[in-house]
Design a protein around this motif. Structure first.
Motif, PDB file in Angstrom:
ATOM      1  N   LYS A 215       4.425  -3.425   4.486  1.00  0.00           N
ATOM      2  CA  LYS A 215       2.742  -3.867   3.177  1.00  0.00           C
ATOM      3  C   LYS A 215       1.287  -4.079   4.160  1.00  0.00           C
ATOM      4  N   ASN A 218      -0.267  -0.465   4.000  1.00  0.00           N
ATOM      5  CA  ASN A 218      -0.568  -0.416   2.692  1.00  0.00           C
ATOM      6  C   ASN A 218      -2.285  -1.348   1.868  1.00  0.00           C
ATOM      7  N   ARG A 221      -5.080   0.377   3.819  1.00  0.00           N
ATOM      8  CA  ARG A 221      -5.359   1.577   3.358  1.00  0.00           C
ATOM      9  C   ARG A 221      -6.496   1.832   2.239  1.00  0.00           C
TER      10      ARG A 221
END
Length: 411
Positions: A215, A218, A221
């Motif tokens: 998590k 992600n 990013r």
């Protein structure tokens, strides 16, 4: 070597640093005993390499630009780590003095650095030559050049060919750490316009990779799409080695309290209690379990000395017989596989098997384990994080705040 071809000239970096320290091109030329046009040309080439202005030239002298200060700071750390490595790697009774190591450093070339790292990483000069697409004789000359420069032995002859000795392995480790400073400089200079670019290198222990770490990556990013991540996964000893050799910027997972080496620093994040894990439908599933019940089954566990194995042994302390460990598995993935297809038991954190528990494949037994893991981040003691690394940590702590009740981000 592709990396060598892209690497800045060390002599040019030294000239740039001298200008920053002395405040003018002329002063740097006098200090280095070289012509001023040579320094001007060196700075120009560095500005081409980094695609950024590094100096502001005025009538009274030259001062580093904002980009120049970034490079200057990282260059100081780069050369300091190189010099430290030259001193620490020596196994002689009298290691090189500060003056001697400075003279050695001034003669060191990028080709020597990359050659030595390659021989260390590949295990022999022959394998390094094949990997780098170079002749053995060329690599042999470079290896012997650095050995003569340092004045102590770095290599040993083995049946597999020339390889690094203990001093050579330590020097290669320090060289790799130093190279991370130049890589950090490149990333910070690319992001000097306010954007975030570059790579974050993470060493991860078997913990909560599929949930929290995933998590955090992600989320990072999504907010900085030009960031790349390299995640190494493995057992503690291997990942600690990766951290200490510059292959990783941080090590996330169970910390040792205290760490086994004195050149890393641990930061505690949260506690993660252990449970007894078994397959769903195990004969003990759904029952109030006693220690006698547990003693009747075989166990899959990590090797002796690991925190989870210590927790398992502690459960059986005082009994005539300890746990019947029939399988030692360093990988949590392998442990899960064995549990799914047998009646074996294991001490694990529920977070380590959260997916399988959620799918109804594994289950924690009704037995209290009075121990757990301390989860944290381990970093090199002298690490200076870049903006990209700090940005990832901010997102990582944000996810932890959402996932772990009572979590307080470290300052």
């Amino acid at each position: 070597m592709k990396r060598l071809a892209q690497f800045p000239n060390l002599r040019h970096l030294r000239m740039f640093m001298s200008v920053c320290e002395l405040g003018s091109l002329n002063a740097a030329a006098r200090g280095l005993n070289i012509a001023q046009p040579a320094i001007t040309q060196a700075i120009s080439r560095l500005e081409d390499v980094y695609a950024a202005p590094l100096l502001t030239r005025r009538s009274g002298g030259s001062q580093p630009t904002e980009e120049g200060r970034i490079l200057w700071r990282r260059c100081e750390r780069f050369f300091r780590v190189l010099q430290r490595g030259i001193v620490l790697a020596s196994e002689r009774a009298a290691a090189p003095t500060l003056t001697q190591s400075s003279n050695i450093l001034s003669r060191l070339t990028a080709a020597q650095i990359f050659t030595h790292i390659s021989v260390s990483q590949h295990g022999s000069l022959l394998l390094a030559a094949k990997a780098d697409g170079l002749s053995v004789s060329a690599l042999h000359r470079a290896a012997r050049d650095i050995e003569r420069n340092l004045g102590y032995e770095l290599y040993a002859k083995t049946p597999q060919g020339l390889t690094v000795n203990r001093a050579g392995a330590e020097l290669a480790r320090q060289f790799q750490i130093a190279l991370r400073e130049i890589a950090a400089a490149e990333e910070e200079l690319k992001g000097s316009d306010g954007s975030l670019k570059g790579r974050v290198l993470i060493a991860s222990l078997p913990m909560i990779r599929s949930s929290i770490l995933g998590k955090a990556i992600n989320r990072t990013r999504a907010r900085a799409p030009r960031l790349d991540f390299v995640v190494l996964e493995g057992v503690y000893d291997t990942m600690l080695k990766a951290l200490r050799s510059g292959e990783a910027d941080m090590l996330i997972g169970a910390i040792r309290q205290p760490p086994p080496v004195d050149d890393v620093t641990e930061t505690y994040l949260f506690g993660d209690p252990y449970s007894i894990i078994a397959r769903k439908g195990h004969p003990l599933d759904g029952k109030d379990v006693s220690l006698d019940d547990l003693a009747a089954y075989e166990w899959v566990a990590q090797r002796d000395g690991t925190p989870v194995r210590k927790a398992l042994n502690a459960l059986f302390e005082g009994r005539d017989e300890g746990p019947r460990v029939r399988i030692e598995a360093p990988s949590t993935l392998l442990m899960r596989s064995i549990l799914l297809d047998s009646d074996a038991l294991a001490v694990l954190s529920v977070r380590q098997v959260a997916l399988e528990v959620g799918l109804g494949l594994l289950t924690p037994l009704r037995f209290h384990v009075p121990a757990g893991r301390a989860i944290g981040i381990t970093m090199r003691s002298d690490w200076l994080p870049s903006r990209t690394q700090l940005f990832f940590l901010e997102n990582f702590y944000e996810v932890l705040s959402e996932e772990i009740q009572g979590f307080v981000p470290p300052r």
